[in-house]
Design an enzyme around this catalytic site. Structure first.
Site, PDB file in Angstrom:
ATOM      1  N   GLY A  53       0.866  -1.176   0.000  1.00  0.00           N
ATOM      2  CA  GLY A  53       0.000   0.000   0.000  1.00  0.00           C
ATOM      3  C   GLY A  53       0.899   1.221   0.000  1.00  0.00           C
ATOM      4  O   GLY A  53       1.898   1.246  -0.703  1.00  0.00           O
ATOM      5  N   GLU A  54       0.587   2.172   0.809  1.00  0.00           N
ATOM      6  CA  GLU A  54       1.421   3.369   0.888  1.00  0.00           C
ATOM      7  C   GLU A  54       1.899   3.491   2.330  1.00  0.00           C
ATOM      8  O   GLU A  54       1.103   3.754   3.231  1.00  0.00           O
ATOM      9  CB  GLU A  54       0.602   4.581   0.437  1.00  0.00           C
ATOM     10  N   CYS A  86       6.121  -5.360   0.277  1.00  0.00           N
ATOM     11  CA  CYS A  86       6.225  -4.013  -0.280  1.00  0.00           C
ATOM     12  C   CYS A  86       6.172  -2.944   0.814  1.00  0.00           C
ATOM     13  O   CYS A  86       7.122  -2.815   1.574  1.00  0.00           O
ATOM     14  CB  CYS A  86       5.157  -3.835  -1.341  1.00  0.00           C
ATOM     15  N   ARG A 104      12.653   3.381  -0.515  1.00  0.00           N
ATOM     16  CA  ARG A 104      11.304   3.434  -1.094  1.00  0.00           C
ATOM     17  C   ARG A 104      11.346   3.843  -2.563  1.00  0.00           C
ATOM     18  O   ARG A 104      12.206   4.616  -2.974  1.00  0.00           O
ATOM     19  CB  ARG A 104      10.442   4.467  -0.356  1.00  0.00           C
ATOM     20  N   ILE A 133       5.188  -3.414  -7.666  1.00  0.00           N
ATOM     21  CA  ILE A 133       4.348  -2.229  -7.848  1.00  0.00           C
ATOM     22  C   ILE A 133       4.960  -1.070  -7.060  1.00  0.00           C
ATOM     23  O   ILE A 133       4.970  -1.089  -5.831  1.00  0.00           O
ATOM     24  CB  ILE A 133       2.907  -2.492  -7.359  1.00  0.00           C
ATOM     25  N   ARG A 134       5.479  -0.107  -7.766  1.00  0.00           N
ATOM     26  CA  ARG A 134       6.204   0.991  -7.113  1.00  0.00           C
ATOM     27  C   ARG A 134       7.029   0.450  -5.955  1.00  0.00           C
ATOM     28  O   ARG A 134       6.954   0.894  -4.809  1.00  0.00           O
ATOM     29  CB  ARG A 134       5.235   2.087  -6.646  1.00  0.00           C
ATOM     30  N   HIS A 167       4.844  -8.789  -4.628  1.00  0.00           N
ATOM     31  CA  HIS A 167       3.500  -9.097  -4.103  1.00  0.00           C
ATOM     32  C   HIS A 167       3.078 -10.541  -4.395  1.00  0.00           C
ATOM     33  O   HIS A 167       2.387 -10.780  -5.392  1.00  0.00           O
ATOM     34  CB  HIS A 167       2.476  -8.163  -4.750  1.00  0.00           C
ATOM     35  N   GLU A 169       0.815 -12.158  -3.056  1.00  0.00           N
ATOM     36  CA  GLU A 169      -0.654 -12.277  -2.930  1.00  0.00           C
ATOM     37  C   GLU A 169      -1.359 -11.958  -4.244  1.00  0.00           C
ATOM     38  O   GLU A 169      -2.550 -12.220  -4.377  1.00  0.00           O
ATOM     39  CB  GLU A 169      -1.170 -11.380  -1.793  1.00  0.00           C
TER      40      GLU A 169
HETATM   41  N1  GLN Z   1       5.563   2.913  -2.872  1.00  0.00           N
HETATM   42  C1  GLN Z   1       4.944   2.416  -1.682  1.00  0.00           C
HETATM   43  C2  GLN Z   1       5.545   3.028  -0.421  1.00  0.00           C
HETATM   44  O1  GLN Z   1       6.519   3.687  -0.497  1.00  0.00           O
HETATM   45  C3  GLN Z   1       5.021   0.912  -1.631  1.00  0.00           C
HETATM   46  C4  GLN Z   1       4.293   0.339  -2.816  1.00  0.00           C
HETATM   47  C5  GLN Z   1       3.540  -0.925  -2.521  1.00  0.00           C
HETATM   48  O2  GLN Z   1       3.347  -1.311  -1.376  1.00  0.00           O
HETATM   49  N2  GLN Z   1       3.046  -1.547  -3.555  1.00  0.00           N
HETATM   50  O3  GLN Z   1       5.052   2.842   0.638  1.00  0.00           O
END
Ligand code: GLN
Length: 186
Positions: A53-54, A86, A104, A133-134, A167, A169
């Site tokens: 997530g973030e 992540c 990050r 993902i990022r 990920h 999942e």
């Molecule tokens: N870019 C997110 C962060 O810095 C992590 C991305 C993710 O969990 N898919 O928290």
């Protein structure tokens, strides 16, 4: 009956729940999932998942309820095994619950999100579909690698803490979730 806690403050949680349930079925285990929103929700859990997530949003969301501060304490005391993916891996590193350093959003813009076959040391096969993902990066490598994208470490296992920059999942391969459940019953 095992109780697996999934931190519910933000991010991709339902896919993890699905993976846990199918891992449990494969292993023939009875598993209950507990959504963790406040610190008292942690009581009696046998394993925990910190989803992606973030990470900054997660920290803000957890402040009022103190979920994270309680979780970090229990994890530091090795109360239960942990799977962090992540943003979850970012939090584990930032809290120094793992020694491996993380950066990050460390893949360039064009490669912010991608899929690639990776090499893993878990279960019977060494191949795994890595969904990034990022994603963050373990820029200095790690003494505890468990997954690699080419030569780069993308997953670490330090004791009963697994931190992955990808990920699992989002695939149908439940090996990492099976690891979590297996650690929880041992
Ligand atoms: N870019 C997110 C962060 O810095 C992590 C991305 C993710 O969990 N898919 O928290």
């Amino acid at each position: 009956m095992l109780t697996v806690g999934v931190a519910m403050l933000q991010g991709a949680r339902h896919e993890h729940m699905h993976s846990v349930l199918s891992a449990a079925e494969k292993l023939g285990l009875q598993v209950k999932i507990r959504e963790l929103r406040k610190s008292s929700d942690i009581e009696g859990i046998d394993a925990v998942i910190l989803p992606g997530g973030e990470s900054t949003a997660m920290k803000i969301a957890s402040k009022s309820e103190k979920l994270f501060s309680s979780l970090w304490k229990e994890i530091s005391e090795d109360k239960f095994p942990v799977l962090g993916t992540c943003a979850g891996a970012i939090l584990l590193s930032q809290q120094e619950l793992i020694q491996t350093k993380i950066v990050r959003n460390a893949f360039g813009r064009q490669k912010e999100s991608f899929q690639s076959e990776i090499r893993v040391e878990i279960g019977e096969s060494n191949s795994f579909q890595g969904v990034f993902i990022r994603a963050p990066r373990f820029k200095e490598g790690s003494d505890f690698p468990i997954a690699w994208l080419k030569d780069e470490v993308v997953g670490v296992k330090e004791g009963r803490i697994m931190a992955l920059t990808f990920h699992p999942e989002l695939t149908t391969d439940t090996r990492f979730h099976e690891w979590l459940l297996t650690e929880a019953i041992n």
